[in-house]
Design a protein around this motif. Structure first.
Motif, PDB file in Angstrom:
ATOM      1  N   PHE A  95       0.909  -1.144  -0.068  1.00 33.08           N
ATOM      2  CA  PHE A  95      -0.088   0.149   0.030  1.00 33.08           C
ATOM      3  C   PHE A  95       0.852   1.181  -0.131  1.00 33.08           C
ATOM      4  O   PHE A  95       0.745   2.232  -0.749  1.00 33.08           O
ATOM      5  CB  PHE A  95      -1.118   0.017   1.335  1.00 33.08           C
ATOM      6  N   ALA A  96       1.893   1.173   0.855  1.00 34.68           N
ATOM      7  CA  ALA A  96       2.979   2.555   1.047  1.00 34.68           C
ATOM      8  C   ALA A  96       3.454   2.828  -0.250  1.00 34.68           C
ATOM      9  O   ALA A  96       3.830   3.858  -0.776  1.00 34.68           O
ATOM     10  CB  ALA A  96       3.772   2.221   1.933  1.00 34.68           C
ATOM     11  N   LYS A  97       3.791   1.564  -1.135  1.00 39.69           N
ATOM     12  CA  LYS A  97       4.500   1.991  -2.479  1.00 39.69           C
ATOM     13  C   LYS A  97       3.508   2.198  -3.513  1.00 39.69           C
ATOM     14  O   LYS A  97       4.081   2.939  -4.447  1.00 39.69           O
ATOM     15  CB  LYS A  97       5.060   0.506  -2.825  1.00 39.69           C
ATOM     16  N   ALA A  98       2.347   2.047  -3.263  1.00 39.78           N
ATOM     17  CA  ALA A  98       1.001   2.542  -4.509  1.00 39.78           C
ATOM     18  C   ALA A  98       0.680   3.708  -4.018  1.00 39.78           C
ATOM     19  O   ALA A  98       0.306   4.204  -5.203  1.00 39.78           O
ATOM     20  CB  ALA A  98       0.081   1.176  -4.521  1.00 39.78           C
ATOM     21  N   ARG A  99       0.653   4.196  -2.985  1.00 37.19           N
ATOM     22  CA  ARG A  99      -0.465   5.215  -2.530  1.00 37.19           C
ATOM     23  C   ARG A  99       0.702   6.796  -2.661  1.00 37.19           C
ATOM     24  O   ARG A  99       1.774   6.736  -2.156  1.00 37.19           O
ATOM     25  CB  ARG A  99      -0.707   4.958  -0.998  1.00 37.19           C
ATOM     26  N   TRP A 100       0.160   7.690  -3.477  1.00 39.45           N
ATOM     27  CA  TRP A 100       0.995   8.716  -3.591  1.00 39.45           C
ATOM     28  C   TRP A 100       0.322   9.916  -2.976  1.00 39.45           C
ATOM     29  O   TRP A 100      -0.766  10.267  -2.787  1.00 39.45           O
ATOM     30  CB  TRP A 100       0.950   9.322  -5.121  1.00 39.45           C
ATOM     31  N   PHE A 102       1.650  13.981  -1.628  1.00 42.06           N
ATOM     32  CA  PHE A 102       2.516  15.155  -2.085  1.00 42.06           C
ATOM     33  C   PHE A 102       3.723  14.831  -2.719  1.00 42.06           C
ATOM     34  O   PHE A 102       4.686  15.225  -2.646  1.00 42.06           O
ATOM     35  CB  PHE A 102       3.270  15.512  -0.505  1.00 42.06           C
ATOM     36  N   GLY A 103       3.190  14.215  -3.929  1.00 39.73           N
ATOM     37  CA  GLY A 103       4.077  14.079  -5.094  1.00 39.73           C
ATOM     38  C   GLY A 103       5.225  13.024  -5.228  1.00 39.73           C
ATOM     39  O   GLY A 103       5.989  12.797  -5.733  1.00 39.73           O
ATOM     40  N   ARG A 104       5.189  11.971  -4.063  1.00 41.88           N
ATOM     41  CA  ARG A 104       5.827  10.769  -3.911  1.00 41.88           C
ATOM     42  C   ARG A 104       5.075   9.903  -3.561  1.00 41.88           C
ATOM     43  O   ARG A 104       4.005  10.053  -2.574  1.00 41.88           O
ATOM     44  CB  ARG A 104       7.027  11.364  -3.025  1.00 41.88           C
ATOM     45  N   THR A 105       5.455   8.664  -3.373  1.00 42.92           N
ATOM     46  CA  THR A 105       4.793   7.391  -2.722  1.00 42.92           C
ATOM     47  C   THR A 105       4.972   7.600  -1.150  1.00 42.92           C
ATOM     48  O   THR A 105       5.904   8.170  -0.439  1.00 42.92           O
ATOM     49  CB  THR A 105       5.345   6.050  -2.945  1.00 42.92           C
ATOM     50  N   LEU A 106       3.999   7.032  -0.467  1.00 38.09           N
ATOM     51  CA  LEU A 106       3.978   7.049   1.025  1.00 38.09           C
ATOM     52  C   LEU A 106       5.045   6.346   1.542  1.00 38.09           C
ATOM     53  O   LEU A 106       5.621   6.732   2.627  1.00 38.09           O
ATOM     54  CB  LEU A 106       2.726   6.327   1.323  1.00 38.09           C
ATOM     55  N   PRO A 110       9.553  10.015   5.304  1.00 40.56           N
ATOM     56  CA  PRO A 110      10.004   9.381   6.661  1.00 40.56           C
ATOM     57  C   PRO A 110       9.249   8.720   7.899  1.00 40.56           C
ATOM     58  O   PRO A 110       9.738   7.741   8.364  1.00 40.56           O
ATOM     59  CB  PRO A 110      11.096  10.791   7.174  1.00 40.56           C
ATOM     60  N   LEU A 111       8.087   9.368   7.990  1.00 42.39           N
ATOM     61  CA  LEU A 111       7.297   8.822   9.260  1.00 42.39           C
ATOM     62  C   LEU A 111       6.696   7.473   8.911  1.00 42.39           C
ATOM     63  O   LEU A 111       6.713   6.498   9.728  1.00 42.39           O
ATOM     64  CB  LEU A 111       6.185   9.897   9.368  1.00 42.39           C
ATOM     65  N   GLN A 112       6.496   7.185   7.482  1.00 47.02           N
ATOM     66  CA  GLN A 112       5.953   5.858   7.084  1.00 47.02           C
ATOM     67  C   GLN A 112       7.067   5.037   7.044  1.00 47.02           C
ATOM     68  O   GLN A 112       7.085   3.877   7.542  1.00 47.02           O
ATOM     69  CB  GLN A 112       5.468   6.177   5.585  1.00 47.02           C
ATOM     70  N   LEU A 113       8.312   5.317   6.505  1.00 46.56           N
ATOM     71  CA  LEU A 113       9.362   4.410   6.660  1.00 46.56           C
ATOM     72  C   LEU A 113       9.643   3.919   8.214  1.00 46.56           C
ATOM     73  O   LEU A 113       9.883   2.832   8.335  1.00 46.56           O
ATOM     74  CB  LEU A 113      10.796   5.147   6.220  1.00 46.56           C
ATOM     75  N   GLU A 114       9.811   4.946   9.092  1.00 45.40           N
ATOM     76  CA  GLU A 114       9.730   4.845  10.409  1.00 45.40           C
ATOM     77  C   GLU A 114       8.893   3.469  10.912  1.00 45.40           C
ATOM     78  O   GLU A 114       9.141   2.591  11.873  1.00 45.40           O
ATOM     79  CB  GLU A 114       9.755   6.001  11.348  1.00 45.40           C
TER      80      GLU A 114
END
Length: 124
Positions: A95-100, A102-106, A110-114
């Motif tokens: 989902f994080a890789k597919a959801r865009w 602010f112009g980038r994937t989720l 940084p917060l999502q990566l954490e």
């Protein structure tokens, strides 16, 4: 027979809640427990009167008999929890890789990566 106090005199039984004709098998709910945690699986004090049941294991050895069954259940629950967590992590990453946003994937935020990293660390 002699009555034994404590857990040494307990025997394990298997009883169906309903009879083949769908009537209650002498089971009455005395009190539902108010508990924390798994509310989806209610716990209750039951009264059994005239309940048809089959003895499971040796007479007077109910606690050791049920303890063996509980150990199998604990292992099964651990496997289920591990598998469910693995699936949740995989779906979260997809989902994080597919959801865009602010112009980038989720996945690039940084917060999502954490958050995803914390999930993986907890899983491992």
């Amino acid at each position: 027979k002699e009555v034994v106090s404590g857990t040494k005199g307990l025997t394990c039984f298997f009883a169906r809640v309903r009879t083949p004709d769908n009537k209650l098998n002498g089971v009455k709910i005395a009190q539902l427990k108010d508990k924390l945690g798994t509310r989806q699986l209610p716990t209750a004090e039951l009264e059994l009167e005239g309940t048809a049941a089959t003895v499971v294991g040796p007479i007077g050895r109910g606690i050791p008999t049920i303890a063996d069954m509980l150990n199998i259940t604990r292992i099964n629950n651990a496997f289920n929890a591990t598998g469910s967590m693995s699936l949740a992590i995989r779906r979260s990453v997809q989902f994080a890789k597919a959801r865009w946003v602010f112009g980038r994937t989720l996945a690039e935020t940084p917060l999502q990566l954490e958050t995803l990293a914390a999930m993986v660390v907890a899983y491992r």
